[in-house]
Design an enzyme around this catalytic site. Structure first.
Site, short mmCIF file in Angstrom:
data_model
loop_
_atom_site.label_atom_id
_atom_site.label_comp_id
_atom_site.label_asym_id
_atom_site.label_seq_id
_atom_site.Cartn_x
_atom_site.Cartn_y
_atom_site.Cartn_z
N SER A 1 0.82 -1.21 0.00
CA SER A 1 0.00 0.00 0.00
C SER A 1 0.85 1.26 0.00
O SER A 1 2.02 1.26 0.42
CB SER A 1 -0.91 0.03 1.23
OG SER A 1 -1.67 -1.14 1.33
N1 SAH Z 1 -1.04 -4.35 4.15
C1 SAH Z 1 -0.41 -4.77 2.93
C2 SAH Z 1 -1.30 -4.53 1.73
C3 SAH Z 1 -1.33 -5.70 0.85
S1 SAH Z 1 -2.57 -5.67 -0.41
C4 SAH Z 1 0.95 -4.13 2.77
O1 SAH Z 1 1.22 -3.16 3.51
O2 SAH Z 1 1.73 -4.60 1.96
C5 SAH Z 1 -3.87 -6.56 0.37
C6 SAH Z 1 -3.62 -8.01 0.69
O3 SAH Z 1 -4.87 -8.55 1.12
C7 SAH Z 1 -3.18 -8.88 -0.47
O4 SAH Z 1 -1.95 -9.47 -0.16
C8 SAH Z 1 -4.28 -9.92 -0.59
O5 SAH Z 1 -3.81 -11.22 -0.93
C9 SAH Z 1 -4.87 -9.92 0.80
N2 SAH Z 1 -6.25 -10.42 0.93
C10 SAH Z 1 -7.31 -10.18 0.12
N3 SAH Z 1 -8.40 -10.80 0.60
C11 SAH Z 1 -8.02 -11.45 1.75
C12 SAH Z 1 -8.69 -12.26 2.71
N4 SAH Z 1 -9.99 -12.55 2.60
N5 SAH Z 1 -7.99 -12.75 3.75
C13 SAH Z 1 -6.66 -12.46 3.89
N6 SAH Z 1 -5.97 -11.70 3.02
C14 SAH Z 1 -6.65 -11.19 1.97
#
Ligand code: SAH
Length: 210
Positions: free
Chosen positions: A62
């Site tokens: 993000s």
């Molecule tokens: N907080 C992260 C953002 C990653 S993007 C960072 O700082 O890098 C969001 C993430 O949510 C992705 O890796 C995706 O695989 C995950 N995601 C989406 N739906 C999900 C779910 N139901 N349970 C767990 N993870 C999920």
């Protein structure tokens, strides 16, 4: 001061001066946690550009601004039990760990969860518990939570997460029919129920789950 540290302080100063992150506690956490270890090494030199970057499994790390904004909305004082859904690179989980007492973070892609777990341990965030699974179901065995950060965008607020919020607790989650139409929502649980506020427009990768 290394070049990365210099760039990190510049980014924090930029966010402070722009005035959209008011919490000095959040800005201080952003100044302490390096972002380059959470990036693809090929792009690490851009770690302090205020934008998202690709990570494996088609996901993104993000944008620093939005992570800071969501953390600010959680109003953490340091003693909270916090849950993150969507661990991805682990960057937001590290920041959360600087601001809350207990952090559980869930990622649905096993390779991302494994990398984030190792990385967080290597950076001294050994207390962060990284789980692999469907975060929309929360972490019932560790509930209730004072704060829930959902780092992916859903079409509705997962009922299990509402249930796992402590009375007095707060959840921040992007909600919208598709990525282009998401809004940040803040849910506050009070004794008389859940209160929702709709905030600014955002763009997150999809929340995939039950
Ligand atoms: N907080 C992260 C953002 C990653 S993007 C960072 O700082 O890098 C969001 C993430 O949510 C992705 O890796 C995706 O695989 C995950 N995601 C989406 N739906 C999900 C779910 N139901 N349970 C767990 N993870 C999920």
């Amino acid at each position: 001061m290394s070049e990365f540290e210099r760039q990190r302080h510049e980014l924090v100063q930029h966010l402070r001066e722009r005035g959209d992150i008011r919490s000095e506690r959040v800005l201080a956490a952003l100044a302490r946690v390096p972002r380059e270890p959470f990036m693809d090494p090929a792009q690490a030199e851009q770690a302090y550009a205020n934008r998202p970057f690709p990570i494996p499994c088609g996901q993104t790390i993000s944008q620093p601004w939005i992570v800071a904004r969501m953390l600010e909305l959680l109003e953490l004082s340091g003693d909270e039990r916090a849950l993150e859904v969507g661990c991805g690179s682990g960057y937001a989980a590290a920041l959360l760990a600087e601001l809350a007492r207990v952090v559980v973070t869930i990622e649905r892609h096993a390779p991302l969860a494994d990398t984030a777990r190792e990385r967080l341990r290597g950076l001294g965030f050994a207390g962060v518990e990284v789980r692999c699974g469907d975060g929309t179901l929360g972490a019932a065995d560790s509930a209730p939570f004072d704060a829930i950060l959902v780092s992916a965008g859903g079409t509705r607020i997962p009922p299990a997460l509402k249930e796992q919020l402590r009375i007095g607790g707060r959840m921040v989650i992007p909600i919208g029919p598709r990525t282009e139409e998401q809004r940040l929502m803040r849910v506050m649980r009070r004794a008389d129920g859940w209160h929702e506020e709709s905030l600014e427009g955002v763009r997150f990768v999809p929340l995939v789950g039950s």
